[in-house]
Scaffold this motif. Structure first.
Motif, PDB file in Angstrom:
ATOM      1  N   THR A  14      42.594 -16.649  13.669  1.00 46.55           N
ATOM      2  CA  THR A  14      41.157 -16.494  13.490  1.00 46.55           C
ATOM      3  C   THR A  14      40.715 -17.104  12.170  1.00 46.55           C
ATOM      4  O   THR A  14      39.719 -17.814  12.107  1.00 46.55           O
ATOM      5  CB  THR A  14      40.747 -15.015  13.565  1.00 46.55           C
ATOM      6  N   GLN A 134      41.188 -18.111  22.484  1.00 46.87           N
ATOM      7  CA  GLN A 134      40.234 -18.162  21.379  1.00 46.87           C
ATOM      8  C   GLN A 134      39.010 -18.917  21.867  1.00 46.87           C
ATOM      9  O   GLN A 134      39.129 -20.023  22.399  1.00 46.87           O
ATOM     10  CB  GLN A 134      40.862 -18.859  20.188  1.00 46.87           C
ATOM     11  N   THR A 149      38.872 -13.945  19.386  1.00 47.03           N
ATOM     12  CA  THR A 149      40.285 -14.185  19.676  1.00 47.03           C
ATOM     13  C   THR A 149      40.797 -12.974  20.431  1.00 47.03           C
ATOM     14  O   THR A 149      40.683 -11.854  19.955  1.00 47.03           O
ATOM     15  CB  THR A 149      41.087 -14.397  18.372  1.00 47.03           C
TER      16      THR A 149
END
Length: 191
Positions: A14, A134, A149
């Protein structure tokens, strides 16, 4: 996978997505502008409790550490589904109004992603590792990029979670110094 690795992997990917978003031409032009901070508890602003219950029933959120150019990492987990971790983060950077959608999508598409139609100004998804999805989207009415995510079963739900978060992302949530959004308004330019 060893216990605890999933959370660390979600955090690393992330935060990596946070750095991928800006086209290189913008980064080469000089230092990036500081990201825009949300007013109040960020995770509650990005995913209010009523929307969280709709998008992720039974999940609770926790605000994790922030990266230098993006908002906090909001992590959602459920006792009923312990193998699933969902994270949401945002990055609110002013963009030039003439920025093309293809420029916004390029980093994710170049990393093996595919475009997601009808989600914000532009959106793409990718599976960086097996069992993870994602999804990145640029909001229509704010200078924000949101990333969801999803680690674990049911990762296709990540698109709907992001769609819900985009609905909650409103210009009124941004501080005044954020400036005007770069997308045209729906009012036809009237004051």
């Amino acid at each position: 996978m060893r216990p605890g690795w999933g959370v660390g992997l979600v955090t690393v990917l992330t935060l990596g997505a946070c750095r991928e978003r800006a086209p290189s031409a913008v980064e080469d032009a000089g230092p990036r502008a500081p990201s825009v901070a949300w007013q109040g508890p960020a995770c509650e602003r990005v995913m209010p409790a009523d929307l969280l219950e709709l998008a992720l029933p039974g999940f609770t959120g926790k605000e994790e550490r922030a990266c230098p150019t993006c908002g906090p990492l909001c992590t959602f987990r459920s006792a009923a589904e312990p193998g699933i971790t969902v994270s949401l983060t945002y990055d609110c950077q002013p963009r030039a109004p003439q920025t093309e959608v293809r420029e916004l999508l390029a980093p994710t598409l170049n990393a093996g992603g595919v475009e997601v139609p009808a989600l914000g100004r532009a959106a793409a998804r990718r599976g960086p590792v097996p069992g993870m999805l994602q999804v990145v989207a640029w909001d229509d009415d704010t200078p924000c990029v949101l990333t969801v995510t999803w680690l674990g079963a049911g990762s296709e739900r990540a698109v709907e979670v992001l769609r819900t978060a985009l609905r909650a992302t409103q210009p009124a949530l941004l501080p005044p110094e954020a400036g005007a959004p770069d997308a045209p308004s729906d009012d036809g330019g009237l004051p």
